[in-house]
Structures are given as C-alpha cells and as structure tokens.
Design an enzyme around this catalytic site. Structure first.
Site, PDB file in Angstrom:
ATOM      1  N   ASP A 146      29.136  11.020   0.414  1.00  0.00           N
ATOM      2  CA  ASP A 146      28.895  10.010   1.449  1.00  0.00           C
ATOM      3  C   ASP A 146      28.956  10.715   2.794  1.00  0.00           C
ATOM      4  O   ASP A 146      30.003  11.250   3.162  1.00  0.00           O
ATOM      5  CB  ASP A 146      29.966   8.916   1.382  1.00  0.00           C
ATOM      6  CG  ASP A 146      29.819   8.062   0.120  1.00  0.00           C
ATOM      7  OD1 ASP A 146      28.702   7.970  -0.405  1.00  0.00           O
ATOM      8  OD2 ASP A 146      30.830   7.492  -0.327  1.00  0.00           O
ATOM      9  N   ASP A 188      23.852  -2.281  -6.785  1.00  0.00           N
ATOM     10  CA  ASP A 188      25.292  -2.500  -6.623  1.00  0.00           C
ATOM     11  C   ASP A 188      25.586  -3.878  -7.197  1.00  0.00           C
ATOM     12  O   ASP A 188      25.182  -4.890  -6.629  1.00  0.00           O
ATOM     13  CB  ASP A 188      25.688  -2.457  -5.146  1.00  0.00           C
ATOM     14  CG  ASP A 188      25.441  -1.085  -4.512  1.00  0.00           C
ATOM     15  OD1 ASP A 188      25.213  -0.125  -5.272  1.00  0.00           O
ATOM     16  OD2 ASP A 188      25.478  -0.981  -3.276  1.00  0.00           O
TER      17      ASP A 188
END
Lengths: 272, 199
Positions: free
Chosen positions: A11, A134
C-alpha cells in the site's frame, strides 16, 4: 500444473518523494515499512511470484508519481507487477502499462462504469485486467441475492468501494460472474470482514467466488501466517494468496511461507 | 549490441531492463536495420495477425541476419510468428522460419494460461544452460505452437496438453513464456543468450 502464487501487496502513500509503503493503522498510528521500489526488490529476491502496488495516497498532493515508482521498480524486479488504486480510465491504465506495469486492478471505477473492464481488456488483453472485489458478509435482505450457507448462517456478500468506505448494494458473487463476462483476467478478492483482523482468509467467500468463475481468484484479507495460506489453498481453488503486513516487518519471509506450503504438498515456485 | 525489435505495440522496458541485468547491451530498434546487432529479440505483444502486420517490414532484414547466423530469440507471440499460421488470425501468414501452426489451448483449462508452470527439458541447449526440468517460468498465452518437426521442441510444459515452451532451430530460438518476468531462472536464460551472442 500451475503453481499457487504468493503475492505481497504494498500500500503506497505517494505524498512524499519516492513514496512510502504504509503498513496499516495500529493503535491509531500509521506505520511505514519502507520505500516502495526497495521493498518490492526485497520481496522479489525473497521469491515473490508477483508484486502488487496499491496507491492509497490520502493527501491531495502526490510528490512521487506511480509512474516513477513503477519505472524504478521494473529496473530491479523481474516478476509481474500489478498496479491499482485510482485507475479510473483507459488513459490511467495506459500510463501504468507504459511505465512498466503488467496488470492494473480496478474496483471503484469498474463498479461505476463496468465497460472500463472491457475497454482495458480489448486494448491490453484480459490478462492485464484484475478486478478488485471488496466483499462484506450480509445476513439480511437475502431476497434476490446469490447466497451461501456458512457456519454463521445464510449470507450474501456486498461489494464495497472507495477503499471500503462506501457500500454499493451490489451482490459480489453476481458481480464476479459479470466481470468475467466483461473480460477480466483475474479477481482480487478481499474480505472486508477479515481485512486487518489477522484471523485468516474468509474461506467460505473465497470458495464461493472460485466456484462461480473460471478465471483465477487471488485471496486477500486476514492473512497472518503460512498456516492461513495453507488453509486457503487446501480448502479452495484460489490461485494466489495476497498478504501485506506479515511480510513488511519480517515476521515471515516469502521463502519460509513457500517452504511451509511445499512441505505440505502445495505446488509453489521455490527459488534458490 | 542486442536489438529489441520495436514494432510499436507496447512497452519494452521489461525486456530491456532484464537484458541489462543479464549483462547485455540492449537497444530498442524502431527501424528495420540490424547491421550492428549481434543478437535480436522479437518481443511478444498483441495478437498474431496485428503483430505480423507490424512486423512485416522487418522480415527481410531479419532473414538476412538469420542467414548470417545471428541468434534471434522470439518471446511469446514473438515465438508464435516464427511459425506458418495461427488459429488466432486465420489468413495471416507468419514468418514460416519454423514450419508448423499455432492453435488454441484446449477446452477444459482456463484460457489464457497465466502463471508459473514448470519446464520439462527435451534436449540439451546452450540457451537452457543452468536450467533443469521442474524449474518454473511465467506464462501468459491463449495459443500454443505445434511445430511439424517435433525435434525443434527443446522444452515443454503441461497445461491441458503438452505445450512447446522452448523451440530451437539452428540460430532461431523461441520461448512461449516470458523470461523477462520469470525471476532468476528467466534472467539465467537471458544471460545464456547474451553469452551466445558474444561468442
């Protein structure tokens, strides 16, 4: 036979020069794991089968650009590179590919405009389009949904976007089937129930999606150990396991994870 | 110098960087002129038909160099275009340097094949020095090569059927996988190519 893949995910906060890898928020404190290209190189040398960069820059100011991060990384890393976070148009995808990315992941933009999947697939091939889903468990409003029986009761899965901050009402299992039809080459499946918990992958979700599509599924969310990887590979057809924090602070090396898996009969690529 | 044929269909950073890492001196060539090239790479991007359309203008100079013994390595589609034809683009003619055809991967397996698969070596080849059966390489493809003379197949992989993974005929070489994305083993193969080019 294709090997099961181990994929570290980085990330990236691009708000500083060169960018930095965010490890996640613990005790309200953001921790940083290093510079993206350096960490990617370390993982490559440790046996990563692929590297995923996700741009999670919160500030408006991007000091580093993903273009530079990818370019620098591709000088040192000789496995496929996947880039996501904020890819919202064919032009964004083109920029990522021209910097050296092999695949892009799309989530929010694809939910808002599904044809984006088809456009990228037509221009760069299906193998270059990874759709990130997600998914969160829902035990209510089952009517008209694709549901599965779980240990905690019958549920469906709802897609979220904007990094899990908003929910769409979209049925994740139906969406998985649709993105395959639109030309997605892979699904990066993150359990919002498990993400950040270190409780292991959502096996029931991963199994359900792997059965509903023919394209490869990358399991994500909740991985804290090689045992979790073993569990998802033994119990589902997931073709890859993605993890972030467990690698960032040397809790487990990729090499150790792969040895653990190989000893238990999982087909993985071992490097010298 | 190792020339990378740039036929305008995608980024060539990966193969360029991998050749540098392997000790080579790559140069991206947009013009069909290979006089200074000690070795030539034909990268693989796009479909068979579109690829051949863009590659046609390179055919004559490539064939001149092949006749002179310059090693040429085709990667993925870059290998497929060395054969006569492909089911992917009916009617399109390949270079035909290796006689054979390109067909779609069989029903029953996920297409494209995408990921790491292991090689089975069929014969000794300098290009495969230091590489053993069982070593894994990164594949991304929907079609595979069937050379009529199976002796040109130097290594295979299994994916629903036996797939030609490495072909070699005189100084013409092809890999169905991407050595530039295949980690240390892929780099080892490119190091071999760099060494062969220097000899």
């Amino acid at each position: 036979m294709l090997a099961r893949r181990i994929i570290p995910c980085l990330d990236c906060d691009l708000g500083v020069p060169d960018g930095r890898v965010v490890k996640g928020i613990e005790f309200r404190q953001i921790r940083y794991a290093g510079v993206p290209w350096e960490l990617a190189t370390r993982y490559y040398e440790d046996g990563a089968d692929e590297i995923v960069f996700l741009d999670i820059t919160a500030s408006h100011e991007r000091r580093a650009t993903m273009f530079d991060v990818i370019k620098k990384t591709s000088e040192h890393v000789f496995v496929p590179l996947t880039v996501g976070g904020g890819i919202s148009s064919l032009e964004d995808a083109r920029k990522a590919f021209s910097a050296g990315a092999d695949k892009v992941t799309v989530n929010t933009a694809a939910l808002s405009r599904p044809d984006l999947i088809r456009e990228i697939a037509e221009s760069y091939g299906s193998q270059a389009v990874v759709v990130a889903i997600d998914a969160k468990r829902r035990y209510q409003d089952l009517e008209g949904r694709i549901t599965i029986n779980t240990e905690s009761g019958r549920c469906w899965f709802e897609c979220s976007y904007y990094g899990g901050r908003r929910f769409t009402g979209v049925d994740a299992l139906a969406w998985a089937r649709r993105v395959e039809d639109l030309g997605a080459g892979e699904i990066l499946l993150t359990s919002m129930d498990r993400d950040g918990t270190y409780d292991g992958f959502d096996i029931e979700l991963t199994d359900a999606v792997s059965r509903i599509v023919r394209i490869p599924v990358i399991a994500s969310g909740g991985c804290a150990s090689p045992e979790h990887m073993y569990e998802v590979f033994r119990k589902t057809d997931a073709s890859a396991a993605l993890a972030a924090s467990i690698f960032h602070f040397n809790q487990w090396s990729i090499r150790d994870c792969k040895r653990y898996l190989q000893e238990r009969g999982i087909n993985v690529r071992l490097t010298d | 110098m190792i020339a990378i044929v740039d036929y305008g269909m995608g980024n060539l950073f990966s193969i360029y960087n991998a050749l540098l890492k392997a000790g080579g001196d790559p140069e991206i060539k947009r013009d069909p002129e290979f006089r200074n090239a000690a070795g030539i790479i034909i990268p693989g991007v796009g479909s068979f038909g579109r690829c051949m359309e863009s590659l046609r203008r390179f055919q004559e100079p490539l064939e001149e160099r092949i006749a002179e013994g310059t090693p040429v390595l085709g990667i993925c589609i870059g290998m497929q275009v060395m054969l006569d034809e492909s089911e992917e683009s009916p009617g399109a003619r390949g270079f035909g340097w290796i006689s054979g055809r390109v067909v779609r991967l069989p029903e029953g397996v996920t297409v494209p094949q995408m990921g790491w698969n292991s090689l089975e070596l069929k014969r000794d080849l300098e290009l495969l020095d230091g590489i053993s059966s069982g070593d894994m390489f990164y594949f991304v493809h929907s079609y595979h090569c069937i050379p009529y003379d199976q002796r040109v197949v130097a290594a295979t992989t299994h994916y629903g059927v036996e797939v030609a993974a490495v072909v070699a005929k005189d100084n013409i070489y092809g890999t169905q996988f991407h050595p530039e994305k295949s980690g240390p083993k892929g780099l080892r193969m490119l190091e071999n190519f760099v060494r062969m080019v220097r000899c």
